[in-house]
Scaffold this motif. Sequence first.
Motif, PDB file in Angstrom:
ATOM      1  N   ASP A  27       5.375   6.431 -28.627  1.00 12.10           N
ATOM      2  CA  ASP A  27       5.738   5.275 -27.814  1.00 12.10           C
ATOM      3  C   ASP A  27       5.343   3.975 -28.523  1.00 12.10           C
ATOM      4  O   ASP A  27       4.165   3.700 -28.741  1.00 12.10           O
ATOM      5  CB  ASP A  27       5.025   5.374 -26.461  1.00 12.10           C
ATOM      6  N   LYS A  28       6.341   3.172 -28.866  1.00 16.79           N
ATOM      7  CA  LYS A  28       6.089   1.937 -29.602  1.00 16.79           C
ATOM      8  C   LYS A  28       5.569   0.793 -28.730  1.00 16.79           C
ATOM      9  O   LYS A  28       5.198  -0.253 -29.235  1.00 16.79           O
ATOM     10  CB  LYS A  28       7.382   1.490 -30.310  1.00 16.79           C
ATOM     11  N   SER A  29       5.544   0.995 -27.409  1.00 17.85           N
ATOM     12  CA  SER A  29       5.099  -0.079 -26.525  1.00 17.85           C
ATOM     13  C   SER A  29       3.597  -0.046 -26.268  1.00 17.85           C
ATOM     14  O   SER A  29       3.064  -0.956 -25.638  1.00 17.85           O
ATOM     15  CB  SER A  29       5.840  -0.003 -25.190  1.00 17.85           C
ATOM     16  N   LEU A  30       2.904   1.001 -26.735  1.00 18.14           N
ATOM     17  CA  LEU A  30       1.477   1.130 -26.450  1.00 18.14           C
ATOM     18  C   LEU A  30       0.660   0.084 -27.201  1.00 18.14           C
ATOM     19  O   LEU A  30       1.014  -0.350 -28.291  1.00 18.14           O
ATOM     20  CB  LEU A  30       0.997   2.525 -26.823  1.00 18.14           C
ATOM     21  N   ALA A  31      -0.464  -0.286 -26.610  1.00 14.20           N
ATOM     22  CA  ALA A  31      -1.291  -1.368 -27.139  1.00 14.20           C
ATOM     23  C   ALA A  31      -1.736  -1.116 -28.571  1.00 14.20           C
ATOM     24  O   ALA A  31      -1.588  -1.978 -29.446  1.00 14.20           O
ATOM     25  CB  ALA A  31      -2.501  -1.576 -26.234  1.00 14.20           C
ATOM     26  N   LYS A  32      -2.297   0.056 -28.844  1.00 10.09           N
ATOM     27  CA  LYS A  32      -2.819   0.327 -30.186  1.00 10.09           C
ATOM     28  C   LYS A  32      -1.725   0.220 -31.235  1.00 10.09           C
ATOM     29  O   LYS A  32      -1.937  -0.312 -32.328  1.00 10.09           O
ATOM     30  CB  LYS A  32      -3.469   1.707 -30.224  1.00 10.09           C
ATOM     31  N   LYS A  33      -0.542   0.739 -30.913  1.00 10.51           N
ATOM     32  CA  LYS A  33       0.579   0.687 -31.842  1.00 10.51           C
ATOM     33  C   LYS A  33       0.974  -0.756 -32.129  1.00 10.51           C
ATOM     34  O   LYS A  33       1.212  -1.147 -33.279  1.00 10.51           O
ATOM     35  CB  LYS A  33       1.769   1.439 -31.240  1.00 10.51           C
ATOM     36  N   GLN A  34       1.042  -1.581 -31.097  1.00 13.95           N
ATOM     37  CA  GLN A  34       1.457  -2.969 -31.264  1.00 13.95           C
ATOM     38  C   GLN A  34       0.423  -3.793 -32.022  1.00 13.95           C
ATOM     39  O   GLN A  34       0.763  -4.604 -32.874  1.00 13.95           O
ATOM     40  CB  GLN A  34       1.734  -3.590 -29.890  1.00 13.95           C
ATOM     41  N   ILE A  35      -0.859  -3.593 -31.717  1.00 16.57           N
ATOM     42  CA  ILE A  35      -1.910  -4.350 -32.397  1.00 16.57           C
ATOM     43  C   ILE A  35      -1.910  -4.036 -33.885  1.00 16.57           C
ATOM     44  O   ILE A  35      -1.958  -4.935 -34.729  1.00 16.57           O
ATOM     45  CB  ILE A  35      -3.288  -4.050 -31.766  1.00 16.57           C
ATOM     46  N   PHE A  36      -1.843  -2.752 -34.219  1.00 14.77           N
ATOM     47  CA  PHE A  36      -1.836  -2.365 -35.624  1.00 14.77           C
ATOM     48  C   PHE A  36      -0.609  -2.922 -36.335  1.00 14.77           C
ATOM     49  O   PHE A  36      -0.710  -3.483 -37.433  1.00 14.77           O
ATOM     50  CB  PHE A  36      -1.864  -0.838 -35.764  1.00 14.77           C
ATOM     51  N   SER A  37       0.570  -2.770 -35.731  1.00 17.06           N
ATOM     52  CA  SER A  37       1.803  -3.229 -36.369  1.00 17.06           C
ATOM     53  C   SER A  37       1.776  -4.729 -36.628  1.00 17.06           C
ATOM     54  O   SER A  37       2.179  -5.203 -37.699  1.00 17.06           O
ATOM     55  CB  SER A  37       3.011  -2.875 -35.493  1.00 17.06           C
ATOM     56  N   PHE A  38       1.275  -5.487 -35.653  1.00 15.03           N
ATOM     57  CA  PHE A  38       1.254  -6.940 -35.783  1.00 15.03           C
ATOM     58  C   PHE A  38       0.293  -7.384 -36.882  1.00 15.03           C
ATOM     59  O   PHE A  38       0.645  -8.174 -37.760  1.00 15.03           O
ATOM     60  CB  PHE A  38       0.854  -7.581 -34.458  1.00 15.03           C
ATOM     61  N   LEU A  39      -0.942  -6.861 -36.847  1.00 17.73           N
ATOM     62  CA  LEU A  39      -1.923  -7.270 -37.842  1.00 17.73           C
ATOM     63  C   LEU A  39      -1.535  -6.810 -39.239  1.00 17.73           C
ATOM     64  O   LEU A  39      -1.777  -7.505 -40.229  1.00 17.73           O
ATOM     65  CB  LEU A  39      -3.301  -6.718 -37.470  1.00 17.73           C
ATOM     66  N   ASN A  40      -0.923  -5.645 -39.339  1.00 12.19           N
ATOM     67  CA  ASN A  40      -0.477  -5.143 -40.632  1.00 12.19           C
ATOM     68  C   ASN A  40       0.639  -6.019 -41.195  1.00 12.19           C
ATOM     69  O   ASN A  40       0.689  -6.297 -42.397  1.00 12.19           O
ATOM     70  CB  ASN A  40       0.009  -3.700 -40.493  1.00 12.19           C
ATOM     71  N   LYS A  41       1.530  -6.496 -40.319  1.00 15.57           N
ATOM     72  CA  LYS A  41       2.675  -7.288 -40.769  1.00 15.57           C
ATOM     73  C   LYS A  41       2.304  -8.721 -41.096  1.00 15.57           C
ATOM     74  O   LYS A  41       2.727  -9.271 -42.117  1.00 15.57           O
ATOM     75  CB  LYS A  41       3.768  -7.272 -39.699  1.00 15.57           C
ATOM     76  N   TYR A  42       1.488  -9.346 -40.233  1.00 16.01           N
ATOM     77  CA  TYR A  42       1.246 -10.780 -40.357  1.00 16.01           C
ATOM     78  C   TYR A  42      -0.075 -11.132 -41.037  1.00 16.01           C
ATOM     79  O   TYR A  42      -0.273 -12.278 -41.439  1.00 16.01           O
ATOM     80  CB  TYR A  42       1.295 -11.445 -38.981  1.00 16.01           C
ATOM     81  N   GLY A  43      -1.001 -10.160 -41.143  1.00 15.23           N
ATOM     82  CA  GLY A  43      -2.269 -10.470 -41.794  1.00 15.23           C
ATOM     83  C   GLY A  43      -3.032 -11.544 -41.061  1.00 15.23           C
ATOM     84  O   GLY A  43      -3.065 -11.574 -39.843  1.00 15.23           O
TER      85      GLY A  43
END
Length: 418
Positions: free
Chosen positions: A291-307
């Motif tokens: 599930d891509k809407s979960l908090a952990k998934k979103q936090i990791f994806s955002f920080l990994n992408k934007y630094g």
Amino acid sequence: MLRKSIVMMALAAAFTMNVSAVQIEVPKWQPPVPGVDASIPANAYENYSHINKKAIQEAEIFSAKVQKNVETPKIAIEKVFKEKTGLAQAVKLGEFSESTVILLHEGKHNIRLSVPNISLRGDTVDSKSSDGPLFVVRGYTSILMVGPPHAKEFSKHMHNEGVYTYPGLENASWQILKAKTHMMYTEFTPKNTNTTYGITYLGGGDVKEPYQDKIAEVVMSNYIIPSIEPLSGLDNYSHVKHWDNFSYRIPKKAKLVSEALEDNKYEVRTYEDVGVKIRVLRFRIDPNIVDKSLAKKQIFSFLNKYGDLEAPTQYATVWNNGIPGFLIDRYKPNGESYLRHFIKDSEYYYSYRIDYDESKSPYKHKQLRDMVEYAGFDNAESLRKEPQWRISDSHKKKLDADSIFNPWYMKWIEILTQ
């Protein structure tokens, strides 16, 4: 590393700088509202970071463990953690700093409030009145119930009660149970309305718990009550758009500049306004992918992408009429800022993204954030029939098997809905 973490906390605190403090007034001869702290800014609820020393320690331990385990990375995520020093700690602090936002705008309801707690599960339950359902959100050590007045049976056991006044609220009262379990209830009618609401907040106040280290009356008095506001102000500068079942707001002056299919997967609508670019996109849910809407998934994806790991970033689960979405808010005063919101129904994921510069835009940060939070669904009632979990299936199975976690939660719901 600890010093950097403290710097992050200081940066996050900058969100709350305000000369006005929480001012909950009480009439003569009435007991003071418990938990009120005049040193806390009246807009403290706008700071969705909630990190204490225990959380920082746990994040540093987690980071050290990750770095040790990824010395010889075997999978993609291990490679990312190895290459980006500081990412593991930032992700863990992001998880600890999550908050919860509640929006109700069905029927005569029209209200928003927030609480500095993580959201693990949400339920919609029938109220004993005819004024609509009650919405309940469960954290690790907290329960928040919002909707029509409730808890009438349990109010017989409250230890104290009183009335108060606060800007924007009328006929406001409070009750408190202060025992091993701290619980506080408030009832009020927003000004210029005929709708009365009740809010129950239960929190143990475990100082070692990084998700919630303040007792119920402190959270209710300094964060929840000041955050209560009507949603009607959104109509002054934005309007609702629809995409099949999905509804979202854009500024009234924003123009649709394109509709496109990207990568043969993402349907994208792009809007622009002065200093603001909005992208609303959707793509089909793949049941075979986490599930891509979960908090952990979103936090990791955002920080990994934007630094930019030490920028003060806020994370919140937004419950819009009982349906959860996840919001990421990176605000830099008078600089390039981001808002990201992710939500799903039974068929699609929807992502609402705003890039803006407050120094160039006619809209303030809070205006844009309030607008983004509104993203939701026209058929919310049918979507929320089952419990809405905000954690992975493996974590959910562990909590379902726990002999205390769910039974304790359901017992409180039973009591509060009497």
